[in-house]
Design an enzyme around this catalytic site. Structure first.
Site, mmCIF file in Angstrom:
data_model
loop_
_atom_site.group_PDB
_atom_site.id
_atom_site.type_symbol
_atom_site.label_atom_id
_atom_site.label_comp_id
_atom_site.label_asym_id
_atom_site.label_seq_id
_atom_site.Cartn_x
_atom_site.Cartn_y
_atom_site.Cartn_z
ATOM 1 N N ALA A 1 37.435 33.962 46.622
ATOM 2 C CA ALA A 1 39.015 34.047 47.633
ATOM 3 C C ALA A 1 38.790 34.109 48.850
ATOM 4 C CB ALA A 1 39.739 35.433 46.959
ATOM 5 N N THR A 2 37.527 34.500 49.620
ATOM 6 C CA THR A 2 37.613 34.362 51.152
ATOM 7 C C THR A 2 37.279 32.814 51.385
ATOM 8 O OG1 THR A 2 36.244 36.418 51.132
ATOM 9 C CG2 THR A 2 36.131 35.138 52.869
ATOM 10 N N CYS B 1 33.965 52.525 56.296
ATOM 11 C CA CYS B 1 33.106 53.141 57.003
ATOM 12 C C CYS B 1 32.011 52.064 57.409
ATOM 13 C CB CYS B 1 32.161 54.210 56.123
ATOM 14 S SG CYS B 1 31.891 53.817 54.494
ATOM 15 N N GLN C 1 43.519 39.786 43.565
ATOM 16 C CA GLN C 1 43.761 41.151 42.794
ATOM 17 C C GLN C 1 44.485 40.903 41.525
ATOM 18 O OE1 GLN C 1 41.857 43.840 42.864
ATOM 19 N NE2 GLN C 1 40.910 43.628 44.667
ATOM 20 N N ASN D 1 44.815 45.107 47.579
ATOM 21 C CA ASN D 1 43.343 45.562 46.974
ATOM 22 C C ASN D 1 43.221 46.996 47.068
ATOM 23 O OD1 ASN D 1 43.182 43.986 49.636
ATOM 24 N ND2 ASN D 1 41.532 44.981 49.982
ATOM 25 N N THR E 1 27.434 20.933 46.066
ATOM 26 C CA THR E 1 27.553 20.705 44.656
ATOM 27 C C THR E 1 28.065 22.059 43.791
ATOM 28 O OG1 THR E 1 25.193 19.686 44.889
ATOM 29 C CG2 THR E 1 25.297 20.790 42.921
ATOM 30 N N SER F 1 39.869 34.738 42.417
ATOM 31 C CA SER F 1 38.158 35.042 42.795
ATOM 32 C C SER F 1 37.825 35.472 41.228
ATOM 33 C CB SER F 1 38.095 36.114 43.609
ATOM 34 O OG SER F 1 36.769 36.699 43.670
ATOM 35 N N ALA F 2 36.633 34.785 40.902
ATOM 36 C CA ALA F 2 36.334 35.221 39.380
ATOM 37 C C ALA F 2 35.813 36.572 39.316
ATOM 38 C CB ALA F 2 35.163 34.140 39.120
ATOM 39 N N HIS F 3 35.063 37.189 40.422
ATOM 40 C CA HIS F 3 34.396 38.446 40.393
ATOM 41 C C HIS F 3 35.294 39.742 40.187
ATOM 42 C CE1 HIS F 3 34.236 40.392 44.279
ATOM 43 N NE2 HIS F 3 34.418 39.327 44.607
HETATM 44 C C1 LIG Z 1 38.443 40.725 46.612
HETATM 45 C C2 LIG Z 1 39.147 39.950 47.640
HETATM 46 C C3 LIG Z 1 39.159 38.853 48.500
HETATM 47 C C4 LIG Z 1 37.885 38.298 48.911
HETATM 48 O O1 LIG Z 1 37.395 37.604 47.540
HETATM 49 P P1 LIG Z 1 35.860 37.074 47.342
HETATM 50 O O2 LIG Z 1 35.981 36.421 46.012
HETATM 51 O O3 LIG Z 1 35.109 38.430 47.263
HETATM 52 O O4 LIG Z 1 35.535 36.445 48.555
HETATM 53 C C5 LIG Z 1 40.345 38.489 48.959
HETATM 54 N N1 LIG Z 1 41.469 39.055 48.852
HETATM 55 C C6 LIG Z 1 41.807 39.966 48.058
HETATM 56 C C7 LIG Z 1 43.094 40.609 47.844
HETATM 57 C C8 LIG Z 1 40.644 40.350 47.443
HETATM 58 O O5 LIG Z 1 40.909 41.666 46.812
#
Ligand SMILES: *Cc1c(COP(=O)(O)O)cnc(C)c1O
Length: 390
Positions: free
Chosen positions: A78-79, A331, A186, A158, A245, A206-208
């Site tokens: 997502a970044t 922090c 999110q 988030n 790729t 974002s997959a993770h």
């Molecule tokens: C985690 C997050 C991102 C960044 O996603 P990544 O896949 O870790 O780069 C961007 N926006 C929100 C709201 C998120 O929670």
């Protein structure tokens, strides 16, 4: 860091990242082994196999967004998607305008991308939110000018889990003729989203954050309407919008993660909402002065962000080494600063420093929640006994 991971048995930090679902991992493994082909290789079986797997994943991602598969651009997360959406729209449409609108509680990847554009000469309006974390739609309407190119508003936050009124925002943007980008990192896979019904033109995923692997994600781009400038030059992958790729194993995992979220969304969101309410009920029953930060009603089911007045969040987390949590203070610098999100809600310094984010997820159980509730109540009572500010 004061916490020892070895002792953290209970994971309640699902907004930071989620564990990979074993079913997702199983789907990915062959692509780390015999199915190693490059999806861009057109001349042999190895390439075709990889390409087929990527296209199957693209369909699965598109399906849960209500999108056309060719409008899904795979990225590293997502970044990158936020950067591509914001910088890509600004660059491709510079002749039409120079103004962007976003919100104070957005993720850093959005706020820093618009700051970058400001340094290049674009103008940015950062809208405030109410104490509930919600955007005022009249303010949004008033902020859109003839030279506005893009409105970027996240779906779920988030930190506080607050969900913005996406469909209303989409219809305001479409009425005003400006593009709407939504950071759905999110929310995607957890709450229903439909790019057509919600009139979203670009959407980051974002997959993770949804039980898939790190380093994979996508940007939905309504190609028939959106002019987007690629931010990465190279081999012209992803129809020229994102060269490089393709990360085939992770894309396969992302597709599987989408299919699982989609199949289980309704049941899982009511289960998580039940656990979240169960946690809050025990806090409120056992303690005085517990405040929920942001709207409880318009919120992700798995999020609870609360302040325990008079208790420093870092100290509380240190007294709970067996639970993986986050506080509302970043922090990253030497001195813990209350997050920009809590500040945007107008929460005072003291309460902001007392804020803890409980992020519940797929593998949490009622037993874990009851254990955490008991431990938190006991710790807050003990810590407050030392600091009788109440
Ligand atoms: C985690 C997050 C991102 C960044 O996603 P990544 O896949 O870790 O780069 C961007 N926006 C929100 C709201 C998120 O929670």
């Amino acid at each position: 860091m004061p916490h020892s991971p070895a002792h953290q048995a209970i994971y309640l930090d699902h907004h930071a990242t989620t564990p990979i679902d074993p079913r997702v991992l199983a789907a990915m493994l062959p692509f780390f082994g015999p199915k190693f082909g490059n999806a861009a290789s057109r001349s042999h079986r190895f390439g075709w196999e990889a390409e087929q797997a990527v296209e199957f994943a693209r369909k699965r991602v598109a399906a849960i967004a209500g999108a056309t598969p060719r409008d899904i651009v795979f990225t590293s997360g997502a970044t990158e998607s936020n950067n591509l959406a914001i910088k890509g729209v600004a660059e491709a449409n510079a002749s039409k305008g120079n103004h962007l609108v976003t919100v104070a509680t957005e993720h850093r990847a959005v706020l820093d991308a618009v700051r970058h554009l400001e340094r290049l000469g674009y103008t940015v309006t950062v809208l405030p939110v109410g104490a509930d974390g919600l955007l005022d739609l009249d303010r949004l309407r008033a902020a859109i000018r003839p030279e506005t190119l893009l409105v970027s508003v996240m779906c779920a936050n988030n930190e506080i889990g607050v969900i913005q009124p996406i469909r209303e925002i989409g219809s305001i943007c479409s009425e005003k003729g400006v593009l709407f980008h939504c950071d759905a990192a999110q929310a995607f896979g957890k709450v229903p989203l439909d790019v057509n019904a919600d009139r979203i033109d670009l959407m980051s995923m974002s997959a993770h954050k949804m039980y898939g692997p790190k380093g994979a994600g996508a940007l939905y781009v309504r190609r028939r309407k959106v002019q987007l400038a690629a931010q990465m030059d190279g081999g012209g992958h992803e129809s020229g919008l994102r060269s490089g790729t393709l990360n085939v194993p992770s894309i396969v995992g992302f597709g599987e993660a989408c299919a699982l979220c989609s199949a289980e969304m309704l049941e899982e969101s009511s289960r998580l909402g039940g656990l979240r309410d169960r946690l809050l009920r025990q806090f409120v029953a056992g303690l005085e002065a517990v405040t929920v930060n942001g709207s409880l009603e318009h919120r992700l089911p798995g999020n609870l962000n609360v302040s325990f007045a008079g208790v420093n969040a870092e100290t509380l987390m240190m007294s709970l080494p067996e639970v993986a949590l986050s506080s509302g203070s970043a922090c990253s610098s030497a001195v813990a600063e209350p997050s920009h999100v809590l500040r945007a809600l107008g929460i005072g310094q003291d309460l902001a420093h007392s804020s803890i984010r409980f992020g519940l997820g797929r593998f949490n159980t009622a037993e874990e929640i009851d254990f955490v509730a008991g431990r938190v109540v006991e710790s807050v009572k003990r810590l407050r006994a030392f600091t009788p500010v109440l």
